[in-house]
Design a protein around this motif. Sequence first.
Motif, PDB file in Angstrom:
ATOM      1  N   ARG A 108       0.491  17.576   4.105  1.00 47.33           N
ATOM      2  CA  ARG A 108       0.953  16.284   3.596  1.00 47.33           C
ATOM      3  C   ARG A 108       0.180  15.157   4.268  1.00 47.33           C
ATOM      4  O   ARG A 108      -0.261  14.208   3.620  1.00 47.33           O
ATOM      5  N   GLU A 156       7.162  12.379  -0.537  1.00 49.93           N
ATOM      6  CA  GLU A 156       6.073  12.800   0.361  1.00 49.93           C
ATOM      7  C   GLU A 156       5.556  11.633   1.200  1.00 49.93           C
ATOM      8  O   GLU A 156       5.201  11.799   2.367  1.00 49.93           O
ATOM      9  N   ARG A 172     -10.678  11.708  -9.330  1.00 46.45           N
ATOM     10  CA  ARG A 172     -10.127  10.385  -9.156  1.00 46.45           C
ATOM     11  C   ARG A 172     -11.145   9.696  -8.283  1.00 46.45           C
ATOM     12  O   ARG A 172     -11.203   9.906  -7.086  1.00 46.45           O
ATOM     13  N   ASP A 218      -5.826   9.910   0.883  1.00 46.46           N
ATOM     14  CA  ASP A 218      -5.382   8.875  -0.032  1.00 46.46           C
ATOM     15  C   ASP A 218      -5.677   7.486   0.508  1.00 46.46           C
ATOM     16  O   ASP A 218      -6.259   6.631  -0.184  1.00 46.46           O
ATOM     17  N   ASN A 219      -5.302   7.224   1.739  1.00 46.88           N
ATOM     18  CA  ASN A 219      -5.492   5.896   2.318  1.00 46.88           C
ATOM     19  C   ASN A 219      -5.467   6.003   3.836  1.00 46.88           C
ATOM     20  O   ASN A 219      -4.418   6.029   4.466  1.00 46.88           O
ATOM     21  N   ARG A 239      -3.379  14.979   2.973  1.00 49.15           N
ATOM     22  CA  ARG A 239      -3.462  14.298   1.680  1.00 49.15           C
ATOM     23  C   ARG A 239      -3.222  12.804   1.839  1.00 49.15           C
ATOM     24  O   ARG A 239      -3.818  11.982   1.136  1.00 49.15           O
ATOM     25  N   ARG A 267       0.851  -1.178   0.000  1.00 48.32           N
ATOM     26  CA  ARG A 267       0.000   0.000   0.000  1.00 48.32           C
ATOM     27  C   ARG A 267       0.888   1.229   0.000  1.00 48.32           C
ATOM     28  O   ARG A 267       1.967   1.212   0.591  1.00 48.32           O
ATOM     29  N   GLU A 268       0.408   2.262  -0.648  1.00 46.21           N
ATOM     30  CA  GLU A 268       1.148   3.512  -0.638  1.00 46.21           C
ATOM     31  C   GLU A 268       0.141   4.647  -0.765  1.00 46.21           C
ATOM     32  O   GLU A 268      -1.002   4.420  -1.123  1.00 46.21           O
ATOM     33  N   PHE A 269       0.573   5.854  -0.405  1.00 45.20           N
ATOM     34  CA  PHE A 269      -0.267   7.027  -0.650  1.00 45.20           C
ATOM     35  C   PHE A 269      -0.060   7.372  -2.116  1.00 45.20           C
ATOM     36  O   PHE A 269       0.870   8.075  -2.474  1.00 45.20           O
ATOM     37  N   ARG A 270      -0.905   6.816  -2.982  1.00 45.32           N
ATOM     38  CA  ARG A 270      -0.584   6.763  -4.409  1.00 45.32           C
ATOM     39  C   ARG A 270      -0.509   8.119  -5.089  1.00 45.32           C
ATOM     40  O   ARG A 270       0.175   8.254  -6.089  1.00 45.32           O
ATOM     41  N   HIS A 271      -1.214   9.110  -4.550  1.00 47.38           N
ATOM     42  CA  HIS A 271      -1.147  10.424  -5.192  1.00 47.38           C
ATOM     43  C   HIS A 271      -0.001  11.271  -4.648  1.00 47.38           C
ATOM     44  O   HIS A 271       0.263  12.343  -5.155  1.00 47.38           O
ATOM     45  N   LEU A 272       0.647  10.786  -3.605  1.00 51.39           N
ATOM     46  CA  LEU A 272       1.794  11.503  -3.068  1.00 51.39           C
ATOM     47  C   LEU A 272       3.057  10.945  -3.719  1.00 51.39           C
ATOM     48  O   LEU A 272       3.099   9.775  -4.109  1.00 51.39           O
ATOM     49  N   LEU A 280      -3.804   3.092   5.921  1.00 52.80           N
ATOM     50  CA  LEU A 280      -2.348   3.115   5.818  1.00 52.80           C
ATOM     51  C   LEU A 280      -1.782   4.262   6.652  1.00 52.80           C
ATOM     52  O   LEU A 280      -0.749   4.109   7.307  1.00 52.80           O
TER      53      LEU A 280
END
Lengths: 252, 287
Positions: B163, A96, B282, B170-171, B166, A87-92, B174
């Motif tokens: 940050r 970041e 999105r 985003d998740n 966001r 998993r990742e913060f995909r838009h960052l 996570l």
Amino acid sequence: MSLEIHDISKAFGGFRALDGVRLTIETGSLFGIIGPNGAGKSTLFSVVSGFARADEGQIRLDGQSLDSLSPPARARAGMVRTFQVPREFRHLTVRENLMAAAPKQTGESLLGLFFRPGRVREEEGAIAERVNQTIRFLKLSAVADQPSGKLSGGQKKLLELGRALMVEPRLILLDEPFAGVNPVLIGEIMERITELNTRGIGFAIIEHDLEALTRLVPQLAVMDRGKVLAQGAPQAVLDDPLVREAYLGGVS
Amino acid sequence: MFYAQLLVNGLVQGLVIGLAALSITLVFGIARFPNAATGDFMTFGAYAALSAHKATGSIAMGGLAAIIATGVISLLAYLAVFRRLAERSVVALLVASIGIAFFIRAVLGVAFGHSQQVFQVPLSRPYVFGSVRITPLDLQLAAVALAALALVFAILYLTPIGRQMRAVADNRDLARVSGIRPDRVMIALWLLAGSVAGVAGMMLGIKTIVTPEFGWEMLLPAFTAAILGGIGSPVGAVVAGLLLGVVQEVSTPFVGFTYKIALAFIIMLAVLLVRPRGLFGRLEGAR
């Protein structure tokens, strides 16, 4: 110094995913966890990281009880997990992603931001430097400023490792770090893990790739149907008749 | 040139819609529900600004009052209601926000009465460019809106809390296992979303007349802009707000003043049917 998992049980409806799991993992060690699908390995990580609540049992990290701590508090206590499907913060961007995970930032609140701007700037500098080191260590420099959603599977695994490192953990729970990763990158990830371990960071690793795992860890546990069947040195564990029965289907 | 004038009017109107849409899209992106109280946060901001302006005679003080008071009321709404419902369904949160909307409106009605109120701003000679007239007040309002937007975007994209906001958008799961504390992010979110709505409310109040209902009536265009811009996309919300403001003004000669609100509704339906992720959207951000 260790992670003590004490009689943890967790049921989903009528299905007992974890059934009295008892396990002690030295925080500075490399520790493997294997078992067939549905054995409860990922559920164990979820419960330990606070993602899911245990029905019964206690968890302690270096003597400190984690039972009442939220997931972010457990991460900040020094124990982070990664995920089977990365998993990742995909838009960052990659950078970041790592910066967001750095703990104890004054700029985490609007008050801090507006009333202590000097301190925020100072910390940002220090965090940026740590992030740069981490990016270099993981060899992600080429993609550092790309949105992380665009990384390859293996790079995402590395990024997860990086995000875990940012909280300065004592123990990282890796959920199948080699799954879906090409062999070259597997070697790369193993090297990083070994090197981090020499710096004192412990790893508990769930892995299906037995060959890779036994090269990496001196100790492992086998789980099946929510229970720990055996624990010890890889060869001894794999020779255990109970394990052969459950995990290898009794094939000799 | 008549249309150039409408374009200018539309841009100022569009900034108001854009700010309101930004508030909606921030909440939707991070707290994951459509906040129907946004319009009444605007009304609250307008009355806060009105009171401060009456007391001090300064528009700047009015603005400051709108930002602080609306930020605080928004945070209170979160602490008292939304936080307790955080694990519940979107519908529960939406209905709760409608409840808060009615509550704010009722309190404002009792406190300030239902008669129309206006900001007593001195009339000034408009600047004339060809056939387009721009009042200094419009320019000031545009400057205030742009400053507010610049500040919000700077916070979102240049600071640690931005940050983390966001990252949570985003998740969220996570973010939690990565050691990011969602409570802090939520507090910042609600303060920001409230302040932004407050500025929008003050602007609208200065441009028109203030009643306890006037913010509620802005909710539809604001939602339309948030959806058109791609729900969860801050840039999209602002661009779509400007677009919608201009379209509403420029279409007035054709469809008449009464129906310009209906236009927002038609655009919203069209976007939902044809391109549900909006212009900058999105969709996966809006689960």
